[in-house]
Design a protein around this motif. Structure first.
Motif, PDB file in Angstrom:
ATOM      1  N   GLU A 313      50.108 -13.107 -44.303  1.00  0.00           N
ATOM      2  CA  GLU A 313      49.642 -13.611 -45.587  1.00  0.00           C
ATOM      3  C   GLU A 313      48.750 -12.605 -46.302  1.00  0.00           C
ATOM      4  OE1 GLU A 313      47.917 -17.492 -45.331  1.00  0.00           O
ATOM      5  OE2 GLU A 313      49.548 -18.290 -44.092  1.00  0.00           O
ATOM      6  N   PHE A 314      48.549 -11.442 -45.693  1.00  0.00           N
ATOM      7  CA  PHE A 314      47.692 -10.413 -46.273  1.00  0.00           C
ATOM      8  C   PHE A 314      48.534  -9.280 -46.839  1.00  0.00           C
ATOM      9  CE2 PHE A 314      44.435 -12.693 -44.239  1.00  0.00           C
ATOM     10  CZ  PHE A 314      43.190 -12.183 -44.601  1.00  0.00           C
ATOM     11  N   LEU A 315      48.168  -8.809 -48.021  1.00  0.00           N
ATOM     12  CA  LEU A 315      48.808  -7.630 -48.586  1.00  0.00           C
ATOM     13  C   LEU A 315      48.442  -6.393 -47.776  1.00  0.00           C
ATOM     14  CD1 LEU A 315      50.288  -5.974 -50.753  1.00  0.00           C
ATOM     15  CD2 LEU A 315      48.241  -6.146 -52.195  1.00  0.00           C
ATOM     16  N   PHE A 316      47.170  -6.315 -47.384  1.00  0.00           N
ATOM     17  CA  PHE A 316      46.686  -5.132 -46.661  1.00  0.00           C
ATOM     18  C   PHE A 316      46.429  -5.450 -45.193  1.00  0.00           C
ATOM     19  CE2 PHE A 316      45.259  -4.503 -51.083  1.00  0.00           C
ATOM     20  CZ  PHE A 316      45.909  -3.298 -51.354  1.00  0.00           C
ATOM     21  N   TRP A 317      46.947  -4.585 -44.321  1.00  0.00           N
ATOM     22  CA  TRP A 317      46.654  -4.699 -42.902  1.00  0.00           C
ATOM     23  C   TRP A 317      45.278  -4.119 -42.594  1.00  0.00           C
ATOM     24  CZ3 TRP A 317      46.767  -6.708 -38.370  1.00  0.00           C
ATOM     25  CH2 TRP A 317      46.372  -5.979 -37.241  1.00  0.00           C
ATOM     26  N   ASP A 318      45.043  -2.889 -43.047  1.00  0.00           N
ATOM     27  CA  ASP A 318      43.739  -2.270 -42.833  1.00  0.00           C
ATOM     28  C   ASP A 318      43.152  -1.818 -44.171  1.00  0.00           C
ATOM     29  OD1 ASP A 318      44.996   0.115 -43.484  1.00  0.00           O
ATOM     30  OD2 ASP A 318      44.753   1.050 -41.530  1.00  0.00           O
ATOM     31  N   PHE A 319      42.177  -0.949 -44.127  1.00  0.00           N
ATOM     32  CA  PHE A 319      41.456  -0.606 -45.358  1.00  0.00           C
ATOM     33  C   PHE A 319      42.261   0.218 -46.348  1.00  0.00           C
ATOM     34  CE2 PHE A 319      39.075   3.475 -43.674  1.00  0.00           C
ATOM     35  CZ  PHE A 319      40.254   3.951 -43.125  1.00  0.00           C
ATOM     36  N   PHE A 320      43.434   0.684 -45.957  1.00  0.00           N
ATOM     37  CA  PHE A 320      44.216   1.552 -46.843  1.00  0.00           C
ATOM     38  C   PHE A 320      45.699   1.215 -46.869  1.00  0.00           C
ATOM     39  CE2 PHE A 320      45.452   5.558 -48.842  1.00  0.00           C
ATOM     40  CZ  PHE A 320      44.322   5.901 -49.571  1.00  0.00           C
ATOM     41  N   HIS A 321      46.177   0.485 -45.882  1.00  0.00           N
ATOM     42  CA  HIS A 321      47.630   0.354 -45.692  1.00  0.00           C
ATOM     43  C   HIS A 321      48.127  -1.084 -45.758  1.00  0.00           C
ATOM     44  CE1 HIS A 321      46.146   3.933 -43.464  1.00  0.00           C
ATOM     45  NE2 HIS A 321      47.105   4.492 -44.180  1.00  0.00           N
TER      46      HIS A 321
END
Length: 357
Positions: A313-321
């Motif tokens: 449900e998240f667009l981003f997995w980590d702080f950049f990707h």
């Protein structure tokens, strides 16, 4: 309309339909959006994702990919029905130690996380810039380690530039060039790449634009607000992307029998942000895995990080990707999408056309 019909008739004369299975390989160049583990095999590189919880939701172990599962390159492989490409440095190691007798026939992934279009971007971190990736491929071709027929039938995927632009805005690191000159230098490097891979045999070339870098959670490291995207960064991204699309538009004119497509990653991701529920997303601002404001203050797996329970449900997995789910959505747009997503036609069409002798 008349011009479009003339172009369509001309194109049909030059091409013929073939099964998508006739795309035997993918050769990938770029940064962490595509890296399948090259940096893991580069012990001089400090940009890594070879630790938990990377890879947890598909491979169930870290592969060196900077997400929780597969990338766009991986999903395209699945759609084509070919095995996922190994990182170049892993292949090199296997050939040298004798565990593999030859280079894989399904292509190679040359991408290096943290790298840039410009060689100096993150050069102190031991990454492999685009020019060096090109040299690796060029050496294999010159030594006849890759079948020329495979090269001519393969997909060539390129995505890079986000690290160059992000670094441009790092506080206290004054750029040497103004924005327009910097972007021009970047586009010139990509132009060089396209020309060289064409000479080496590439005929199906997909150039993917950089996404909205100003919207990644790591924007907080640039001093940006947590309440919205860093639009100055995004404006620079747009200028670069315009340059990339201009290069793609010239491919068929400059390089006989070559076909180029432009994947509008920026526009696709902006659609996710504008209508998240439509794409099964509930959070388009925060990193699923990270620390601090937006999860953007530190890399996933480091410091006092936390991981969400619902990464899909998240667009981003980590702080950049992006998350694996976001990559799957992007791939769907590239594979069968309309011209607002990828142009002049999609990857499925690109896979089903070949130049006549």
């Amino acid at each position: 309309m008349e011009k479009f019909l003339l172009f369509s008739m001309f194109f049909l004369i030059l091409t013929k339909l073939v099964p998508a299975a006739n795309i035997p390989a993918i050769f990938t160049f770029g940064d962490s959006i595509f890296d399948a583990g090259n940096n893991h095999f580069n012990k001089n590189c400090t940009v890594q994702a070879d630790f938990q919880p990377y890879g947890r939701n598909f491979f169930h172990y870290p592969t060196g990919r900077f997400t929780n599962g597969r990338t766009v390159a991986d999903f395209v492989c699945e759609l084509l029905g070919i095995d996922l490409q190994k990182p170049y440095l892993e292949v090199e190691m296997q050939v040298r130690n004798g565990s593999s007798k030859s280079y894989p026939a399904n292509g190679i992934n040359f991408a290096s996380a943290g790298s840039g279009v410009l060689s100096e971007t993150n050069g102190n971190l031991g990454v492999t810039p685009i020019r060096a990736q090109l040299q690796q491929f060029e050496e294999l071709v010159k030594l006849e380690k890759i079948d020329k027929k495979i090269i001519q039938e393969a997909f060539f995927l390129f995505e890079s530039g986000s690290n160059d632009i992000f670094q441009y805005f790092i506080p206290f690191d004054t750029p040497k060039l103004d924005v327009d000159a910097f972007v021009k230098a970047m586009v010139t490097e990509v132009e060089h790449l396209i020309g060289r891979i064409y000479v080496l045999g590439a005929r199906r070339i997909a150039i993917f634009s950089v996404g909205p870098v100003g919207c990644v959670p790591a924007r907080v490291l640039l001093g940006a607000s947590i309440d919205g995207c860093y639009e100055e960064v995004n404006q620079m991204v747009k200028k670069y992307n315009l340059g990339l699309e201009g290069l793609v538009n010239q491919i068929s004119k400059r390089f006989p029998k070559a076909i180029g497509v432009y994947g509008a990653t920026y526009d696709i991701v902006k659609l996710f942000i504008a209508s998240p529920k439509h794409y099964g997303l509930s959070n388009t601002s925060n990193a699923c895995c990270g620390e601090g404001a937006l999860g953007g203050m530190a890399q996933c797996g480091t410091g006092q990080y936390t991981v969400c329970e619902n990464p899909n449900e998240f667009l981003f997995w980590d702080f950049f990707h992006p998350s694996e789910h976001a990559y799957k959505l992007i791939t769907k747009a590239f594979w069968g999408g309309k011209q607002s997503r990828i142009r002049p036609f999609n990857l499925k069409t690109l896979a089903n056309i070949t130049s006549t002798p």
